[in-house]
Design a protein around this motif. Structure first.
Motif, PDB file in Angstrom:
ATOM      1  N   PRO A   1      37.214  81.068 -56.135  1.00 52.81           N
ATOM      2  CA  PRO A   1      37.155  80.277 -57.384  1.00 52.81           C
ATOM      3  C   PRO A   1      36.306  79.010 -57.320  1.00 52.81           C
ATOM      4  CG  PRO A   1      39.387  81.063 -57.019  1.00 52.81           C
ATOM      5  CD  PRO A   1      38.612  81.381 -55.776  1.00 52.81           C
ATOM      6  N   PRO A   2      36.294  78.250 -56.203  1.00 54.40           N
ATOM      7  CA  PRO A   2      35.490  77.021 -56.217  1.00 54.40           C
ATOM      8  C   PRO A   2      34.008  77.244 -56.497  1.00 54.40           C
ATOM      9  CG  PRO A   2      37.044  76.948 -54.399  1.00 54.40           C
ATOM     10  CD  PRO A   2      37.112  78.336 -54.961  1.00 54.40           C
ATOM     11  N   ILE A   3      33.454  78.348 -56.006  1.00 56.58           N
ATOM     12  CA  ILE A   3      32.028  78.585 -56.245  1.00 56.58           C
ATOM     13  C   ILE A   3      31.791  78.948 -57.710  1.00 56.58           C
ATOM     14  CG2 ILE A   3      31.938  81.059 -55.709  1.00 56.58           C
ATOM     15  CD1 ILE A   3      29.423  78.401 -54.524  1.00 56.58           C
ATOM     16  N   VAL A   4      32.788  79.600 -58.332  1.00 50.56           N
ATOM     17  CA  VAL A   4      32.703  79.879 -59.767  1.00 50.56           C
ATOM     18  C   VAL A   4      32.708  78.565 -60.543  1.00 50.56           C
ATOM     19  CG1 VAL A   4      33.874  80.935 -61.751  1.00 50.56           C
ATOM     20  CG2 VAL A   4      33.799  82.135 -59.551  1.00 50.56           C
ATOM     21  N   GLY A   5      33.591  77.634 -60.140  1.00 50.92           N
ATOM     22  CA  GLY A   5      33.661  76.338 -60.805  1.00 50.92           C
ATOM     23  C   GLY A   5      32.372  75.557 -60.656  1.00 50.92           C
ATOM     24  N   GLN A   6      31.800  75.580 -59.466  1.00 47.36           N
ATOM     25  CA  GLN A   6      30.566  74.833 -59.250  1.00 47.36           C
ATOM     26  C   GLN A   6      29.427  75.374 -60.108  1.00 47.36           C
ATOM     27  OE1 GLN A   6      28.127  75.266 -55.589  1.00 47.36           O
ATOM     28  NE2 GLN A   6      28.568  73.094 -55.260  1.00 47.36           N
ATOM     29  N   ALA A   7      29.337  76.697 -60.225  1.00 47.13           N
ATOM     30  CA  ALA A   7      28.252  77.293 -61.005  1.00 47.13           C
ATOM     31  C   ALA A   7      28.467  77.136 -62.511  1.00 47.13           C
ATOM     32  CB  ALA A   7      28.113  78.772 -60.662  1.00 47.13           C
ATOM     33  N   SER A   8      29.729  77.130 -62.952  1.00 47.49           N
ATOM     34  CA  SER A   8      29.998  77.046 -64.395  1.00 47.49           C
ATOM     35  C   SER A   8      29.919  75.621 -64.910  1.00 47.49           C
ATOM     36  CB  SER A   8      31.369  77.644 -64.720  1.00 47.49           C
ATOM     37  OG  SER A   8      32.399  76.993 -64.020  1.00 47.49           O
ATOM     38  N   GLY A   9      30.214  74.627 -64.063  1.00 39.41           N
ATOM     39  CA  GLY A   9      30.062  73.231 -64.441  1.00 39.41           C
ATOM     40  C   GLY A   9      30.731  72.871 -65.750  1.00 39.41           C
TER      41      GLY A   9
ATOM     42  N   GLU B   1      32.382  64.022 -61.402  1.00 41.41           N
ATOM     43  CA  GLU B   1      32.429  64.496 -62.784  1.00 41.41           C
ATOM     44  C   GLU B   1      32.016  65.971 -62.842  1.00 41.41           C
ATOM     45  OE1 GLU B   1      33.494  62.641 -65.285  1.00 41.41           O
ATOM     46  OE2 GLU B   1      33.788  60.898 -63.941  1.00 41.41           O
ATOM     47  N   LEU B   2      32.285  66.597 -63.996  1.00 48.42           N
ATOM     48  CA  LEU B   2      31.831  67.967 -64.198  1.00 48.42           C
ATOM     49  C   LEU B   2      30.316  68.017 -64.108  1.00 48.42           C
ATOM     50  CD1 LEU B   2      34.030  69.187 -67.203  1.00 48.42           C
ATOM     51  CD2 LEU B   2      34.262  69.822 -64.800  1.00 48.42           C
ATOM     52  N   GLY B   3      29.810  68.973 -63.317  1.00 50.70           N
ATOM     53  CA  GLY B   3      28.378  69.120 -63.191  1.00 50.70           C
ATOM     54  C   GLY B   3      27.809  69.990 -64.301  1.00 50.70           C
ATOM     55  N   ALA B   4      26.549  70.226 -64.263  1.00 49.04           N
ATOM     56  CA  ALA B   4      25.892  71.089 -65.243  1.00 49.04           C
ATOM     57  C   ALA B   4      25.988  72.540 -64.789  1.00 49.04           C
ATOM     58  CB  ALA B   4      24.430  70.684 -65.398  1.00 49.04           C
ATOM     59  N   SER B   5      26.133  73.435 -65.752  1.00 49.42           N
ATOM     60  CA  SER B   5      26.186  74.848 -65.422  1.00 49.42           C
ATOM     61  C   SER B   5      24.824  75.325 -64.930  1.00 49.42           C
ATOM     62  CB  SER B   5      26.621  75.663 -66.640  1.00 49.42           C
ATOM     63  OG  SER B   5      25.743  75.448 -67.722  1.00 49.42           O
ATOM     64  N   THR B   6      24.834  76.380 -64.140  1.00 52.68           N
ATOM     65  CA  THR B   6      23.591  76.894 -63.570  1.00 52.68           C
ATOM     66  C   THR B   6      23.482  78.390 -63.814  1.00 52.68           C
ATOM     67  OG1 THR B   6      24.641  77.276 -61.416  1.00 52.68           O
ATOM     68  CG2 THR B   6      23.581  75.148 -61.752  1.00 52.68           C
ATOM     69  N   GLY B   7      22.261  78.885 -63.774  1.00 48.71           N
ATOM     70  CA  GLY B   7      22.015  80.317 -63.859  1.00 48.71           C
ATOM     71  C   GLY B   7      22.588  80.964 -65.105  1.00 48.71           C
ATOM     72  N   ALA B   8      23.191  82.145 -64.911  1.00 40.34           N
ATOM     73  CA  ALA B   8      23.722  82.924 -66.031  1.00 40.34           C
ATOM     74  C   ALA B   8      24.910  82.241 -66.695  1.00 40.34           C
ATOM     75  CB  ALA B   8      24.118  84.314 -65.549  1.00 40.34           C
ATOM     76  N   TYR B   9      25.530  81.281 -66.016  1.00 36.56           N
ATOM     77  CA  TYR B   9      26.676  80.588 -66.591  1.00 36.56           C
ATOM     78  C   TYR B   9      26.272  79.716 -67.781  1.00 36.56           C
ATOM     79  CZ  TYR B   9      29.728  81.960 -62.733  1.00 36.56           C
ATOM     80  OH  TYR B   9      30.470  82.669 -61.837  1.00 36.56           O
ATOM     81  N   GLN B  10      25.001  79.377 -67.890  1.00 32.62           N
ATOM     82  CA  GLN B  10      24.548  78.563 -69.015  1.00 32.62           C
ATOM     83  C   GLN B  10      24.621  79.340 -70.324  1.00 32.62           C
ATOM     84  OE1 GLN B  10      20.634  77.488 -67.544  1.00 32.62           O
ATOM     85  NE2 GLN B  10      21.344  75.446 -66.960  1.00 32.62           N
ATOM     86  N   ALA B  11      24.225  80.596 -70.300  1.00 31.49           N
ATOM     87  CA  ALA B  11      24.175  81.401 -71.523  1.00 31.49           C
ATOM     88  C   ALA B  11      25.436  82.219 -71.752  1.00 31.49           C
ATOM     89  CB  ALA B  11      22.962  82.335 -71.480  1.00 31.49           C
ATOM     90  N   ALA B  12      26.076  82.674 -70.680  1.00 35.92           N
ATOM     91  CA  ALA B  12      27.219  83.583 -70.839  1.00 35.92           C
ATOM     92  C   ALA B  12      28.323  83.259 -69.837  1.00 35.92           C
ATOM     93  CB  ALA B  12      26.754  85.021 -70.676  1.00 35.92           C
ATOM     94  N   PRO B  13      28.957  82.091 -69.953  1.00 36.95           N
ATOM     95  CA  PRO B  13      29.988  81.710 -68.986  1.00 36.95           C
ATOM     96  C   PRO B  13      31.218  82.621 -69.020  1.00 36.95           C
ATOM     97  CG  PRO B  13      29.937  80.165 -70.822  1.00 36.95           C
ATOM     98  CD  PRO B  13      28.736  81.033 -70.958  1.00 36.95           C
ATOM     99  N   LEU B  14      31.599  83.090 -70.211  1.00 33.76           N
ATOM    100  CA  LEU B  14      32.776  83.952 -70.316  1.00 33.76           C
ATOM    101  C   LEU B  14      32.560  85.267 -69.585  1.00 33.76           C
ATOM    102  CD1 LEU B  14      35.609  84.460 -71.559  1.00 33.76           C
ATOM    103  CD2 LEU B  14      34.427  85.462 -73.538  1.00 33.76           C
TER     104      LEU B  14
END
Length: 438
Positions: free
Chosen positions: A29-37, A172-185
């Motif tokens: 889960p932590p890597i999911v959180g980091q990428a989703s920001g 603080e919450l970081g910025a989302s990266t990669g595919a998480y920017q367009a389709a986080p769900l």
């Protein structure tokens, strides 16, 4: 009629929670959180739908048929059902998942203190599987040993870690990266799907039901009800762990900006927040999580193979423990490289089987629907397994053009299409005649 006391029912739920909560469930889960920001909550919802929802549905499906895979696979025939059962139990047991509980807990929990040498790993696996075998040899005591003793200690450690993640964020919450920017769900949905806990649920079902039976609960309706309640308790616990750890990853990006997995994020966070005691805390969490999962997997293999083969439960437990210890000493990297394609290949079969079982009351003849749907799932499971193993030359090009293929979900449309056609054919035919045994 024997019933479970409230404290025993809670302990059963704790035991079920601990069976599912392995090291992968903590470090993923932590890597999911980091990428989703800043898209944290959408990805978390997606993750929970598959990371928690699928295992819970699997427990419900197994509880309804008495906990065993033999009953779940009955519509596809004894031979096919046995082959699938053996494949799942071997993969999630001594060949891959059980040894991995030892190697992951060693790499994360003890190697930072004792080094990564082969001698240290061997010594650790001897102690680890000795303790695993000792607990698994007494399945009637699982609720007491795991649910009432080990799991409370694990929960306390998790409360400290999860509470710190929420109340003492590293940033603080970081910025989302990669595919998480367009389709986080959808990304969260996919990552939760890849935890592969539905496979674990297939083997844990019999452990849960037998733990209830060992409390002299003979009513099948009560056994089903208690198993479902235990599954719900476990699902709530898993959900809370995932939410806190995804949040930890989303607020700790500054500590490990180049992390490739959750191990580095967790390690940096506990050191940042707690100092050197943080490493001890993480070692406790990982070790207890792996131990309870390892015990559950060895117990499940003992229950399954002692019924399938003319050998005793204790013999299977000893053999599985010793074999798992030998495999674990091959190292974590090699285990992961070999296991992932096999587990990915089995997952379409597992999900299809559970979905069909939950809808069993709809079919006039379950076999008419189960067999074609499971056959298609097996074909696409094989394709996914080959693709993950790197044998791309053997993978048909058309299969990669299917919707969701890039996400590992190319099998969904063919299986659903087959299911619809088989269901229509089933409704157009008469229900099979049940012959009297008289």
């Amino acid at each position: 009629m024997q019933t479970l006391k409230t404290q025993d029912l809670i302990a059963l739920g704790f035991m079920t929670f601990a069976l599912f909560l392995g090291a992968g469930n903590i470090i993923f889960p932590p890597i999911v959180g980091q990428a989703s920001g800043d898209h944290l909550w959408a990805s978390t919802l997606g993750f929970l739908l598959t990371g928690v929802g699928l295992p819970l549905l699997t427990v419900v499906a197994l509880a309804r048929v008495g906990g065993g895979m033999d009953a779940l696979t009955a519509p596809i025939g004894r031979v096919a059902g046995t082959l699938l059962g053996v494949a799942v139990y071997l993969a999630i047991g001594p060949l891959f998942a059980t040894p991995r509980t030892a190697t992951v807990s060693f790499e994360m929990g003890f190697a930072p203190f004792v080094g990564h040498g082969a001698g240290a790993l061997f010594t650790y696996t001897v102690v680890y599987f000795g303790l695993t075998m000792l607990i698994a040899l007494f399945p009637g005591k699982l609720i007491d040993n795991v649910g009432k003793l080990i799991t409370p200690a694990l929960i306390v450690a998790l409360l400290i870690l999860g509470g710190a993640a929420v109340w003492l964020p590293a940033g603080e919450l970081g910025a989302s990266t990669g595919a998480y920017q367009a389709a986080p769900l959808s990304q969260g949905f996919l990552q939760g799907y890849q935890t592969m806990d539905a496979l674990g649920a297939l083997v844990f079902g019999i452990v849960i039901v037998n733990a209830i039976r060992d409390r002299r609960v003979t009513s099948t309706s009560l056994q089903t009800r208690y198993a479902i309640i235990a599954g719900v308790i476990a699902a709530v616990g898993l959900g809370l762990v995932y939410i806190s750890l995804i949040y930890l990853g989303a607020t700790s990006g500054n500590l490990a900006p180049d992390a490739q997995n959750g191990v580095l994020i967790l390690t940096r966070y506990v050191q940042h927040t707690f100092g050197w005691p943080g490493s001890v805390l993480l070692a406790v969490v990982i070790s207890l999580a792996c131990l309870t999962t390892g015990v559950g997997l060895v117990t499940a293999c003992g229950e399954y193979f002692s019924r399938l083969l003319p050998v005793s439960y204790r013999t299977v437990v000893v053999v599985v423990s010793l074999f798992s210890m030998a495999v674990a000493n091959q190292g974590l990297a090699q285990l992961i490289a070999v296991s992932v394609p096999v587990l990915v290949g089995l997952y379409p079969l597992a999900i299809t089987l559970v979905a069909l079982s939950l809808l069993s009351g709809v079919w006039r003849s379950p076999r008419r629907v189960f067999v074609p749907a499971m056959l298609v799932a097996a074909v696409f499971g094989l394709i996914d397994g080959l693709a993950n193993a790197g044998f791309t030359a053997w993978v048909p090009a058309w299969s990669q053009a299917l919707p969701g293929a890039a996400l590992g979900l190319g099998w969904v449309l063919p299986v659903v299409s087959t299911l619809v056609l088989a269901a229509l054919a089933d409704r157009l035919q008469a229900a099979p005649v049940v012959r009297s045994s008289r």
